[in-house]
Design a protein around this motif. Structure first.
Motif, PDB file in Angstrom:
ATOM      1  N   ALA A  71      -4.906  -9.996   3.629  1.00 38.93           N
ATOM      2  CA  ALA A  71      -4.273 -10.919   2.462  1.00 38.93           C
ATOM      3  C   ALA A  71      -4.281 -10.025   1.295  1.00 38.93           C
ATOM      4  O   ALA A  71      -3.782 -10.653   0.258  1.00 38.93           O
ATOM      5  N   ASN A  72      -4.627  -9.030   1.131  1.00 40.53           N
ATOM      6  CA  ASN A  72      -4.314  -7.879  -0.008  1.00 40.53           C
ATOM      7  C   ASN A  72      -2.976  -7.690  -0.108  1.00 40.53           C
ATOM      8  O   ASN A  72      -2.641  -7.100  -1.104  1.00 40.53           O
ATOM      9  N   LEU A  73      -2.125  -7.633   0.847  1.00 40.61           N
ATOM     10  CA  LEU A  73      -0.732  -7.285   0.861  1.00 40.61           C
ATOM     11  C   LEU A  73       0.027  -8.373  -0.125  1.00 40.61           C
ATOM     12  O   LEU A  73       1.006  -9.077   0.584  1.00 40.61           O
ATOM     13  N   THR A  74      -0.173  -8.115  -1.458  1.00 41.47           N
ATOM     14  CA  THR A  74       0.588  -9.361  -2.198  1.00 41.47           C
ATOM     15  C   THR A  74       1.871  -9.000  -2.575  1.00 41.47           C
ATOM     16  O   THR A  74       2.507  -7.909  -2.266  1.00 41.47           O
ATOM     17  N   GLY A 110       1.301  -5.222  -4.830  1.00 42.70           N
ATOM     18  CA  GLY A 110       1.600  -4.991  -3.384  1.00 42.70           C
ATOM     19  C   GLY A 110       0.542  -4.275  -2.760  1.00 42.70           C
ATOM     20  O   GLY A 110       0.827  -3.477  -1.610  1.00 42.70           O
ATOM     21  N   ASN A 111      -0.736  -4.168  -3.190  1.00 42.47           N
ATOM     22  CA  ASN A 111      -1.986  -3.576  -2.616  1.00 42.47           C
ATOM     23  C   ASN A 111      -1.479  -1.959  -2.914  1.00 42.47           C
ATOM     24  O   ASN A 111      -2.350  -1.209  -2.175  1.00 42.47           O
ATOM     25  N   LEU A 112      -0.950  -1.567  -3.770  1.00 44.09           N
ATOM     26  CA  LEU A 112      -0.771  -0.171  -4.291  1.00 44.09           C
ATOM     27  C   LEU A 112      -1.754   0.221  -5.066  1.00 44.09           C
ATOM     28  O   LEU A 112      -2.239  -0.674  -5.724  1.00 44.09           O
ATOM     29  N   PRO A 113      -2.261   1.544  -5.005  1.00 42.93           N
ATOM     30  CA  PRO A 113      -3.535   1.637  -5.978  1.00 42.93           C
ATOM     31  C   PRO A 113      -3.124   2.094  -7.201  1.00 42.93           C
ATOM     32  O   PRO A 113      -4.000   2.264  -8.151  1.00 42.93           O
TER      33      PRO A 113
END
Ligand SMILES: *[C@@H]1O[C@H](CO)[C@@H](O)[C@H](O)[C@H]1NC(C)=O
Ligand SMILES: *[C@@H]1O[C@H](CO)[C@@H](O)[C@H](O)[C@H]1NC(C)=O
Ligand SMILES: *[C@@H]1O[C@H](CO)[C@@H](O)[C@H](O)[C@H]1NC(C)=O
Ligand SMILES: *[C@@H]1O[C@H](CO)[C@@H](O)[C@H](O)[C@H]1NC(C)=O
Ligand SMILES: *[C@@H]1O[C@H](CO)[C@@H](O)[C@H](O)[C@H]1NC(C)=O
Ligand SMILES: *[C@@H]1O[C@H](CO)[C@@H](O)[C@H](O)[C@H]1NC(C)=O
Ligand SMILES: *[C@@H]1O[C@H](CO)[C@@H](O)[C@H](O)[C@H]1NC(C)=O
Ligand SMILES: *[C@@H]1O[C@H](CO)[C@@H](O)[C@H](O)[C@H]1NC(C)=O
Ligand SMILES: [Zn+2]
Length: 316
Positions: A71-74, A110-113
């Protein structure tokens, strides 16, 4: 020489040339190719063993049923993707066709750091629609072409030499390209872009992309909230294991006449050299892949519950 021979992840090789001048530079940049027997992909592990022979290599076959829900893949935040004067120079590198972007184009979320600067766009293809040449395959299916948008962690100030040493230094957005049947010259943005291929038939040639088309225009029809995510590598030597890969589920649909232009317009060297065809790396061993969770029913239920609770609390 180095610049003339540079590949699709060209900035890296230029940087290598700058850092390590002389013979190493020349061997490094000349020695890989897609189709000559002596330097094709089968040789990359020997030519660049430090990375091409690694354990986190790209591309991969994505098995959709094996992708775990996260679900973190926004949704991503895209900055400057609608700018119709952001596409810069388009170049035949001898390995691909690459469009450099003007500064100020970025992606994040998009869950990129981190925030990533969008550096350039390039493509991979086979031999027209008849011989597909995407790099990633999905459930074993190879698509006619694949577009890569290459981004580097913004803390490195577009220095790819530094970014490629970081295991999450580079983020590539991959878009599979499928044939749009029953029409020609579509989409309009792709017609404009491909009309310039005739101007760069010889390796090393470049042409300015005229204002009027944006990255959004090239990505037409793709729901950018639905994607696969995995950790992998650059797909050309030195194959650095520095890439957060995003492969979108929707395809970009392009008519056959435009797809065919890539394999019929560009030479890998001078005008008497072979046409640039089959410019993609073969499938590497599988990696764990994640994607948006399948069903949102539990979350919807949870949200409804919260809403009711809020209403009740408010009423109290
Ligand atoms: C591979 O062969 C081609 C000729 O077929 C030659 O031009 C090229 O230099 C060779 N590359 C290497 C790395 O030996
Ligand atoms: C690649 O790695 C494998 C396993 O680590 C090793 O057996 C092989 O010799 C390596 N090949 C090259 C060309 O370095
Ligand atoms: C996909 O998952 C199945 C079992 O769930 C496993 O056997 C198979 O190796 C997996 N394939 C890949 C490419 O990961
Ligand atoms: C999602 O993000 C949270 C917070 O950063 C983290 O604790 C969790 O492990 C992440 N979930 C997955 C599946 O990666
Ligand atoms: C679009 O990009 C151009 C070229 O980098 C830049 O000059 C312009 O300010 C950008 N427009 C907007 C609205 O950001
Ligand atoms: C690519 O396709 C064309 C047209 O079908 C064909 O003539 C050519 O031999 C093919 N090239 C390669 C390298 O397969
Ligand atoms: C990138 O960073 C390295 C290491 O700090 C430096 O040596 C190199 O000159 C930089 N390259 C560019 C193009 O700025
Ligand atoms: C591309 O080539 C055509 C035909 O030679 C020429 O008319 C046109 O000006 C060139 N376009 C650019 C942008 O250089
Ligand atoms: Zn690529």
């Amino acid at each position: 020489m180095c610049i003339f021979q540079m590949n699709s992840h060209a900035v890296i090789l230029v940087a290598v040339c700058v850092l390590v001048p002389g013979s190493y530079c020349e061997t490094d940049t000349i020695s890989w190719c897609y189709n000559d027997a002596n330097c094709s992909a089968a040789h990359w592990a020997t030519l660049a063993p430090q990375y091409c022979n690694g354990t986190r290599q790209s591309p991969i076959n994505i098995v959709s049923a094996n992708a775990t829900g996260n679900a973190n893949l926004t949704a991503f935040t895209f900055e400057g993707y609608g700018n119709t004067s952001a596409l810069g120079v388009m170049k035949n590198t001898g390995k691909t066709v690459q469009v450099t972007l003007k500064p100020g184009i970025k992606i994040s979320s998009g869950n990129l750091p981190s925030i990533y600067d969008t550096l350039h766009v390039h493509l991979h293809w086979g031999n027209g629609t008849a011989v597909p040449g995407s790099e990633h395959t999905v459930d074993g299916k190879r698509y006619p072409m694949e577009l890569h948008i290459v981004n580097s962690k913004s803390t490195y100030n577009q220095n790819v030499t530094l970014a490629q040493e970081d295991s999450t230094g580079i983020a590539v957005l991959g878009f599979l390209i499928e044939e749009l049947t029953g029409t020609t010259g579509q989409p309009a943005s792709w017609k404009i872009l491909t009309s310039l291929l005739a101007n760069i038939s010889v390796a090393g040639q470049s042409v300015e992309v005229p204002a009027g088309i944006s990255l959004d225009d090239l990505l037409v029809g793709v729901d950018r909230t639905k994607y696969y995510r995995y950790l992998g590598s650059l797909t050309t030597p030195n194959c650095n294991e520095a890439v957060i890969w995003t492969v979108f589920k929707d395809t970009i649909k392009v008519s056959k006449d435009l797809i065919d232009l890539f394999s019929t317009s560009l030479h890998i060297n001078d005008g008497s050299s072979p046409l640039m065809v089959n410019v993609y790396r073969s499938i590497q061993p599988a990696q764990p892949v994640s994607t948006q969770p399948k069903s949102s029913s539990t979350r919807t239920g949870f949200s409804l519950g919260l809403m009711v609770l809020c209403l009740v609390l408010r009423w109290i």
